[in-house]
Design an enzyme around this catalytic site. Structure first.
Site, PDB file in Angstrom:
ATOM      1  N   GLY A  33       0.823  -1.208   0.000  1.00 49.59           N
ATOM      2  CA  GLY A  33       0.000   0.000   0.000  1.00 49.59           C
ATOM      3  C   GLY A  33       0.851   1.249   0.000  1.00 49.59           C
ATOM      4  N   SER A  34       0.195   2.355  -0.292  1.00 53.58           N
ATOM      5  CA  SER A  34       0.898   3.632  -0.177  1.00 53.58           C
ATOM      6  C   SER A  34      -0.102   4.686   0.252  1.00 53.58           C
ATOM      7  CB  SER A  34       1.557   4.013  -1.494  1.00 53.58           C
ATOM      8  OG  SER A  34       0.573   4.187  -2.469  1.00 53.58           O
ATOM      9  N   GLY A  35       0.380   5.662   0.982  1.00 51.73           N
ATOM     10  CA  GLY A  35      -0.469   6.746   1.458  1.00 51.73           C
ATOM     11  C   GLY A  35       0.297   8.049   1.327  1.00 51.73           C
ATOM     12  N   ALA A  36      -0.252   9.098   1.980  1.00 53.39           N
ATOM     13  CA  ALA A  36       0.362  10.432   1.887  1.00 53.39           C
ATOM     14  C   ALA A  36       1.783  10.422   2.424  1.00 53.39           C
ATOM     15  CB  ALA A  36      -0.483  11.429   2.654  1.00 53.39           C
ATOM     16  N   GLY A  38       3.996   7.700   2.597  1.00 51.97           N
ATOM     17  CA  GLY A  38       4.995   6.822   2.003  1.00 51.97           C
ATOM     18  C   GLY A  38       4.458   5.439   1.722  1.00 51.97           C
ATOM     19  N   LYS A  55       6.042   0.547   7.466  1.00 51.04           N
ATOM     20  CA  LYS A  55       5.772   1.803   6.752  1.00 51.04           C
ATOM     21  C   LYS A  55       7.007   2.685   6.802  1.00 51.04           C
ATOM     22  CE  LYS A  55       2.456   5.120   7.964  1.00 51.04           C
ATOM     23  NZ  LYS A  55       1.036   5.459   7.993  1.00 51.04           N
ATOM     24  N   ASP A 151     -11.663  12.099  10.606  1.00 50.86           N
ATOM     25  CA  ASP A 151     -11.265  11.837   9.223  1.00 50.86           C
ATOM     26  C   ASP A 151     -11.208  10.336   8.922  1.00 50.86           C
ATOM     27  OD1 ASP A 151     -10.589  12.796   6.708  1.00 50.86           O
ATOM     28  OD2 ASP A 151      -8.430  12.713   7.110  1.00 50.86           O
TER      29      ASP A 151
HETATM   30  P1  AMP Z   1      -1.106   4.629   5.216  1.00 51.41           P
HETATM   31  O1  AMP Z   1       0.195   5.101   4.668  1.00 51.41           O
HETATM   32  O2  AMP Z   1      -1.066   4.361   6.691  1.00 51.41           O
HETATM   33  O3  AMP Z   1      -2.243   5.536   4.810  1.00 51.41           O
HETATM   34  O4  AMP Z   1      -1.410   3.207   4.537  1.00 51.41           O
HETATM   35  C1  AMP Z   1      -1.604   3.096   3.147  1.00 51.41           C
HETATM   36  C2  AMP Z   1      -2.194   1.740   2.809  1.00 51.41           C
HETATM   37  O5  AMP Z   1      -1.267   0.711   3.154  1.00 51.41           O
HETATM   38  C3  AMP Z   1      -3.482   1.407   3.562  1.00 51.41           C
HETATM   39  O6  AMP Z   1      -4.616   1.893   2.882  1.00 51.41           O
HETATM   40  C4  AMP Z   1      -3.440  -0.121   3.567  1.00 51.41           C
HETATM   41  O7  AMP Z   1      -3.946  -0.621   2.346  1.00 51.41           O
HETATM   42  C5  AMP Z   1      -1.960  -0.442   3.635  1.00 51.41           C
HETATM   43  N1  AMP Z   1      -1.548  -0.684   5.034  1.00 51.41           N
HETATM   44  C6  AMP Z   1      -1.049   0.207   5.903  1.00 51.41           C
HETATM   45  N2  AMP Z   1      -0.771  -0.370   7.082  1.00 51.41           N
HETATM   46  C7  AMP Z   1      -1.122  -1.670   6.974  1.00 51.41           C
HETATM   47  C8  AMP Z   1      -1.094  -2.798   7.862  1.00 51.41           C
HETATM   48  N3  AMP Z   1      -0.642  -2.693   9.104  1.00 51.41           N
HETATM   49  N4  AMP Z   1      -1.533  -3.985   7.386  1.00 51.41           N
HETATM   50  C9  AMP Z   1      -1.986  -4.101   6.119  1.00 51.41           C
HETATM   51  N5  AMP Z   1      -2.041  -3.078   5.243  1.00 51.41           N
HETATM   52  C10 AMP Z   1      -1.616  -1.874   5.659  1.00 51.41           C
END
Ligand code: AMP
Length: 406
Positions: A33-36, A38, A55, A151
């Protein structure tokens, strides 16, 4: 400051566009996965023989917005301990001094999917209500620590195939601005409550609105209020739910009130029209409360524009659609130490944030090291993670944790 760390403990691997430099105990990296902030990878932790999520926060102090978010998230993850909130297993930086400090890696429990993926599935009432129950338990726990999320959204909620659920983040800081971002990352606002969109005061049940939007999406398979911006989103809300009362209007700031009052008036649709029977799975044969009628009744109490008339978290947990799962230890788990909100109000330069984040990582690393040697002295072995193996019965098949049913 960082004694006990040596470069040989780390190795580097390229994952997609990113480079992970992580402790050797974490192997078999796979991006998930990726978010804002990283990229997130799954990995095997050789020390505990468990799978974890790692992460990478790349240069979390690169600007003040990033830094505050990373610092807040890190402090809160260390503070909060509840089965429905993601737990922090480890945190480290491969750099050995403040001068060189670049990246932070957060190691968390690994889950199987985020809720965006679950929305595509046809869930039965057992699963739907169990997911909602767990969201509410996690939210209640955050509230007990004085954290009002504001949020919640499907991408920040993760689930396992045994239908267990965890909230991944801690939402908006009290002083969060109107969303000015210095990254190209698009912020999802579909789940934000009217009082957030309209800049009003808020209380705990601001989070109930988001749960209502998520429940609506689980049933419809599509976003309930997909506004392209705040104005469009307000429009989507009033078209479906109807223009709110004068009493609500009076609580708006004059400028906002002027705008809201001058929108066309809408009567809204009944919940029978918004959520017709054909959208629901068959009623449960085991639990009378787990039926379309009760699900709709709960939705009609959560998706209420006026927070004064919206259901509270406690009332939602006691609703017949939710309380089949009630467990005192989950609903009223011991509250964490109260969160020091001065963090939210802190204004620092990028250099000061860098030092603060570095200090938090060092504190964590030092505590872990002390704990590790204490455990070794005690047992002669590494401390294993305390996670218990889940029942393997997928989110989309069978019932969630059957032994939980009454
Ligand atoms: P985040 O950077 O925290 O917004 O996470 C981005 C994406 O990574 C999330 O929408 C999940 O799909 C995936 N993800 C983050 N943390 C986890 C975790 N502990 N277990 C499984 N997937 C995760």
């Amino acid at each position: 400051m960082s004694s006990g760390k040596h470069p040989g403990q780390f190795y580097t691997e390229v994952v997609g566009d990113s480079t992970f430099t992580i402790l050797r105990r974490y192997q078999n990296l796979r991006p998930i996965g990726s978010g804002a902030q990283g990229i997130v990878c799954a990995a095997l932790d050789l020390s505990t023989s468990t799978h974890v999520a790692i992460k990478k926060l790349s240069r979390p102090f690169q600007n003040v917005t990033h830094a505050k978010r990373a610092y807040r998230e890190f402090v809160l993850m260390k503070l909060v301990n509840h089965k429905n909130i993601i737990g922090l297993l480890n945190a480290f930086t491969p750099q050995t001094s403040l001068k060189e400090f670049q990246d932070v890696y957060l190691v968390m429990e690994l889950m199987d999917a985020n809720l965006c993926q679950v929305i595509q599935m046809d869930l039965d009432h057992e699963r739907m209500s169990y997911l909602l129950y767990q969201m509410l338990c996690g939210i209640k726990h955050l509230h007990a620590a004085g954290i009002i999320h504001r949020d919640l959204k499907p991408s920040n909620i993760v689930v396992k195939s045994d239908c267990t659920l965890k909230i991944l983040d801690f939402g908006l800081a009290r002083t969060a601005g109107t969303g000015f971002q210095m990254t190209p990352y698009v912020v999802t606002r579909y789940y934000r409550a009217p009082e957030v969109i309209l800049g009003m005061g808020y209380k705990e049940n601001v989070d109930i609105w988001s749960v209502g939007c998520i429940m609506a999406e689980l049933i419809r398979g599509g976003v309930m209020f997909p506004g392209s911006d705040h104005i469009d989103q307000w429009n989507k809300i009033i078209v479906q739910l109807g223009t709110p009362s004068q009493d609500f209007m009076q609580r708006l700031q004059p400028m906002v009130r002027n705008y809201v009052e001058n929108r066309p008036r809408y009567a809204g649709y009944s919940f029978e029209n918004l959520f017709p029977d054909c959208l629901f799975p068959p009623n449960s044969s085991e639990h009378a409360g787990l039926c379309a009628e009760m699900a709709r009744e709960l939705l009609s109490k959560m998706l209420v524009i006026d927070p004064e008339k919206r259901i509270s978290v406690d009332e939602a947990i006691m609703h017949p659609y939710i309380n089949v799962w009630y467990d005192e230890n989950e609903v009223n788990a011991p509250a964490p130490d109260p969160y020091d909100h001065s963090v939210d109000e802190k204004e620092h330069t990028v250099e000061q944030w860098k030092e603060l984040i570095y200090q938090e990582v060092m504190d964590f690393e030092n505590k872990e090291r002390q704990l590790g040697s204490a455990m070794q002295n005690h047992t002669g072995t590494d401390g294993a993670a305390n996670s218990k193996p889940p029942a393997a019965d997928g989110v989309a098949k069978g019932s969630p944790s059957k032994n939980r049913q009454r």
